[in-house]
Design a protein around this motif. Sequence first.
Motif, PDB file in Angstrom:
ATOM      1  N   ASP A  90     -17.799   2.144  -2.004  1.00 60.63           N
ATOM      2  CA  ASP A  90     -16.357   2.244  -2.216  1.00 60.63           C
ATOM      3  C   ASP A  90     -15.760   3.400  -1.426  1.00 60.63           C
ATOM      4  O   ASP A  90     -14.670   3.280  -0.850  1.00 60.63           O
ATOM      5  N   LEU A  91     -16.448   4.528  -1.398  1.00 62.58           N
ATOM      6  CA  LEU A  91     -15.959   5.661  -0.613  1.00 62.58           C
ATOM      7  C   LEU A  91     -15.872   5.305   0.866  1.00 62.58           C
ATOM      8  O   LEU A  91     -14.893   5.614   1.546  1.00 62.58           O
ATOM      9  N   ARG A  92     -16.914   4.639   1.355  1.00 63.88           N
ATOM     10  CA  ARG A  92     -16.934   4.276   2.776  1.00 63.88           C
ATOM     11  C   ARG A  92     -15.830   3.272   3.106  1.00 63.88           C
ATOM     12  O   ARG A  92     -15.092   3.442   4.086  1.00 63.88           O
ATOM     13  N   LEU A  93     -15.703   2.228   2.291  1.00 58.98           N
ATOM     14  CA  LEU A  93     -14.694   1.206   2.565  1.00 58.98           C
ATOM     15  C   LEU A  93     -13.278   1.755   2.395  1.00 58.98           C
ATOM     16  O   LEU A  93     -12.380   1.443   3.182  1.00 58.98           O
ATOM     17  N   ALA A  94     -13.083   2.581   1.368  1.00 58.76           N
ATOM     18  CA  ALA A  94     -11.764   3.182   1.171  1.00 58.76           C
ATOM     19  C   ALA A  94     -11.403   4.080   2.346  1.00 58.76           C
ATOM     20  O   ALA A  94     -10.257   4.105   2.805  1.00 58.76           O
ATOM     21  N   ALA A  95     -12.388   4.821   2.847  1.00 61.38           N
ATOM     22  CA  ALA A  95     -12.139   5.685   4.000  1.00 61.38           C
ATOM     23  C   ALA A  95     -11.764   4.863   5.229  1.00 61.38           C
ATOM     24  O   ALA A  95     -10.872   5.242   6.000  1.00 61.38           O
ATOM     25  N   GLU A  96     -12.418   3.731   5.416  1.00 61.47           N
ATOM     26  CA  GLU A  96     -12.069   2.864   6.547  1.00 61.47           C
ATOM     27  C   GLU A  96     -10.644   2.335   6.410  1.00 61.47           C
ATOM     28  O   GLU A  96      -9.886   2.287   7.388  1.00 61.47           O
ATOM     29  N   ILE A  97     -10.281   1.928   5.205  1.00 58.51           N
ATOM     30  CA  ILE A  97      -8.927   1.409   4.985  1.00 58.51           C
ATOM     31  C   ILE A  97      -7.883   2.483   5.259  1.00 58.51           C
ATOM     32  O   ILE A  97      -6.864   2.235   5.913  1.00 58.51           O
ATOM     33  N   ILE A  98      -8.129   3.690   4.773  1.00 53.82           N
ATOM     34  CA  ILE A  98      -7.194   4.794   4.990  1.00 53.82           C
ATOM     35  C   ILE A  98      -7.109   5.146   6.474  1.00 53.82           C
ATOM     36  O   ILE A  98      -6.015   5.328   7.031  1.00 53.82           O
ATOM     37  N   GLU A  99      -8.260   5.246   7.118  1.00 54.47           N
ATOM     38  CA  GLU A  99      -8.266   5.565   8.552  1.00 54.47           C
ATOM     39  C   GLU A  99      -7.527   4.500   9.347  1.00 54.47           C
ATOM     40  O   GLU A  99      -6.717   4.808  10.234  1.00 54.47           O
ATOM     41  N   ASP A 100      -7.793   3.236   9.029  1.00 55.49           N
ATOM     42  CA  ASP A 100      -7.139   2.148   9.755  1.00 55.49           C
ATOM     43  C   ASP A 100      -5.633   2.144   9.522  1.00 55.49           C
ATOM     44  O   ASP A 100      -4.857   1.809  10.427  1.00 55.49           O
ATOM     45  N   ALA A 101      -5.212   2.520   8.322  1.00 54.25           N
ATOM     46  CA  ALA A 101      -3.772   2.598   8.050  1.00 54.25           C
ATOM     47  C   ALA A 101      -3.121   3.656   8.931  1.00 54.25           C
ATOM     48  O   ALA A 101      -2.051   3.430   9.517  1.00 54.25           O
ATOM     49  N   ALA A 102      -3.758   4.821   9.034  1.00 50.64           N
ATOM     50  CA  ALA A 102      -3.208   5.898   9.861  1.00 50.64           C
ATOM     51  C   ALA A 102      -3.157   5.486  11.327  1.00 50.64           C
ATOM     52  O   ALA A 102      -2.161   5.729  12.029  1.00 50.64           O
ATOM     53  N   ARG A 103      -4.205   4.843  11.790  1.00 50.27           N
ATOM     54  CA  ARG A 103      -4.249   4.455  13.197  1.00 50.27           C
ATOM     55  C   ARG A 103      -3.240   3.353  13.509  1.00 50.27           C
ATOM     56  O   ARG A 103      -2.543   3.398  14.528  1.00 50.27           O
ATOM     57  N   HIS A 104      -3.149   2.360  12.621  1.00 50.90           N
ATOM     58  CA  HIS A 104      -2.195   1.281  12.881  1.00 50.90           C
ATOM     59  C   HIS A 104      -0.758   1.780  12.800  1.00 50.90           C
ATOM     60  O   HIS A 104       0.106   1.330  13.564  1.00 50.90           O
ATOM     61  N   TYR A 105      -0.513   2.712  11.908  1.00 49.57           N
ATOM     62  CA  TYR A 105       0.838   3.256  11.764  1.00 49.57           C
ATOM     63  C   TYR A 105       1.305   3.913  13.063  1.00 49.57           C
ATOM     64  O   TYR A 105       2.486   3.852  13.418  1.00 49.57           O
ATOM     65  N   LEU A 106       0.385   4.540  13.784  1.00 46.44           N
ATOM     66  CA  LEU A 106       0.741   5.280  14.996  1.00 46.44           C
ATOM     67  C   LEU A 106       0.431   4.531  16.286  1.00 46.44           C
ATOM     68  O   LEU A 106       0.813   4.980  17.368  1.00 46.44           O
ATOM     69  N   ALA A 107      -0.263   3.404  16.190  1.00 45.73           N
ATOM     70  CA  ALA A 107      -0.595   2.643  17.396  1.00 45.73           C
ATOM     71  C   ALA A 107       0.632   1.897  17.918  1.00 45.73           C
ATOM     72  O   ALA A 107       1.501   1.497  17.144  1.00 45.73           O
ATOM     73  N   PRO A 108       0.723   1.688  19.229  1.00 46.58           N
ATOM     74  CA  PRO A 108       1.832   0.890  19.775  1.00 46.58           C
ATOM     75  C   PRO A 108       1.780  -0.530  19.218  1.00 46.58           C
ATOM     76  O   PRO A 108       0.696  -1.082  19.015  1.00 46.58           O
TER      77      PRO A 108
ATOM     78  N   VAL B 120      -2.444  13.575  15.486  1.00 47.45           N
ATOM     79  CA  VAL B 120      -1.555  13.238  14.373  1.00 47.45           C
ATOM     80  C   VAL B 120      -2.201  12.168  13.496  1.00 47.45           C
ATOM     81  O   VAL B 120      -2.115  12.216  12.262  1.00 47.45           O
ATOM     82  N   ALA B 121      -2.859  11.194  14.129  1.00 43.31           N
ATOM     83  CA  ALA B 121      -3.521  10.135  13.364  1.00 43.31           C
ATOM     84  C   ALA B 121      -4.622  10.707  12.476  1.00 43.31           C
ATOM     85  O   ALA B 121      -4.788  10.295  11.323  1.00 43.31           O
ATOM     86  N   THR B 122      -5.378  11.662  13.012  1.00 43.22           N
ATOM     87  CA  THR B 122      -6.425  12.301  12.212  1.00 43.22           C
ATOM     88  C   THR B 122      -5.819  13.040  11.022  1.00 43.22           C
ATOM     89  O   THR B 122      -6.314  12.945   9.893  1.00 43.22           O
ATOM     90  N   ALA B 123      -4.740  13.772  11.281  1.00 47.65           N
ATOM     91  CA  ALA B 123      -4.077  14.509  10.202  1.00 47.65           C
ATOM     92  C   ALA B 123      -3.480  13.553   9.171  1.00 47.65           C
ATOM     93  O   ALA B 123      -3.538  13.802   7.963  1.00 47.65           O
ATOM     94  N   LEU B 124      -2.912  12.445   9.639  1.00 45.16           N
ATOM     95  CA  LEU B 124      -2.317  11.475   8.726  1.00 45.16           C
ATOM     96  C   LEU B 124      -3.382  10.826   7.848  1.00 45.16           C
ATOM     97  O   LEU B 124      -3.169  10.617   6.643  1.00 45.16           O
ATOM     98  N   ALA B 125      -4.529  10.515   8.432  1.00 44.72           N
ATOM     99  CA  ALA B 125      -5.614   9.941   7.637  1.00 44.72           C
ATOM    100  C   ALA B 125      -6.042  10.904   6.534  1.00 44.72           C
ATOM    101  O   ALA B 125      -6.268  10.503   5.384  1.00 44.72           O
ATOM    102  N   GLY B 126      -6.139  12.185   6.872  1.00 45.56           N
ATOM    103  CA  GLY B 126      -6.493  13.174   5.859  1.00 45.56           C
ATOM    104  C   GLY B 126      -5.439  13.293   4.774  1.00 45.56           C
ATOM    105  O   GLY B 126      -5.759  13.430   3.589  1.00 45.56           O
ATOM    106  N   ALA B 127      -4.165  13.229   5.177  1.00 45.23           N
ATOM    107  CA  ALA B 127      -3.079  13.321   4.198  1.00 45.23           C
ATOM    108  C   ALA B 127      -3.076  12.109   3.270  1.00 45.23           C
ATOM    109  O   ALA B 127      -2.874  12.240   2.059  1.00 45.23           O
ATOM    110  N   LEU B 128      -3.307  10.927   3.821  1.00 45.63           N
ATOM    111  CA  LEU B 128      -3.370   9.723   2.986  1.00 45.63           C
ATOM    112  C   LEU B 128      -4.551   9.778   2.026  1.00 45.63           C
ATOM    113  O   LEU B 128      -4.455   9.336   0.877  1.00 45.63           O
ATOM    114  N   ALA B 129      -5.669  10.321   2.490  1.00 45.46           N
ATOM    115  CA  ALA B 129      -6.850  10.420   1.636  1.00 45.46           C
ATOM    116  C   ALA B 129      -6.637  11.383   0.478  1.00 45.46           C
ATOM    117  O   ALA B 129      -7.342  11.307  -0.533  1.00 45.46           O
TER     118      ALA B 129
END
Length: 312
Positions: A178-196, A234-243
Amino acid sequence: MRPWTAALAAASFSVVVASSPLPVIVAGRVVFRVVDPGPYGTLAARVQAIDQQICEAISREDVGKPNMIVVQRGGLWSVFIGKTFLVSVYAGDAKLYGQPPKKVAELWAARLKEAFPLVQPLGQMTDKSVATRLDRPLATAQTRPVKVPPEHWGIANTYILLLWKAREVSRETQAEDDLRLAAEIIEDAARHYLAPPVAGGGHEPGTCPSLRTCRDCQAVMAAALAVEEDKRDVATALAGALASDEQATRAVRQAFEYVRHIDQPRFMAERVRMAWQLWQRLAARAARLCPSLEAVQAPAAATPGEAKAAGA
């Protein structure tokens, strides 16, 4: 495991105390909001307790034909389904709604009565079309499937796969997985939010017969997470903030709990809606968190995610 994901999982998703009202969600729908922590110490702890009672009700009561009861319990107007206690109305909640506590309890009971039938196993549903609805439509309305905008096909398909994986974890490794999958979901959210934005390509969510191996869909999923070089910090920081954000981590936790409660036919019927709503909830939190992060990283930088959040 991806480097960002490993770092987020190691952080164990710390919880922050929310000072604003928090939503109570059933079957992906906000049924009401609470603002008073009551005797639970924090608002987050109270919402978690409500979530637990809702899960108890789903296991014990007939949620297809919910028998909602509003009575006083310990001097507080409270909502039950059958014999299962769900929630009490505290002074802060009544103030938030601008109504007497009894009226608020009756409102919550009415909304829960509408939402509970949506959490039945598909095989028990009298009207199986509710499995694909975002909200209960009017009797005269025609049910329509969830339509994901083309620029979000990649993240929706990514989340469909991750939610499927969440269903498949074993009890022995559930906490770690669950920790691993949740981390992937959070990371992907941050990346998609900032991706073109990437318009279309691949298959529309819910239509690909081989999502894990389809080259076109895999390419679109990768493009949906492709953050430009100047946005990576910014994406790295956003992922940490979401987590560290209670509402974001709760969205993920509730998604996991829900996909494990429903059977496989119900999951297949609802997978697009669940993935799309999970992205919408995380995008909303990213929209709140990202501006301050960008101000630190690059005060004049534009945010591609702002346009995405508007369409989410």
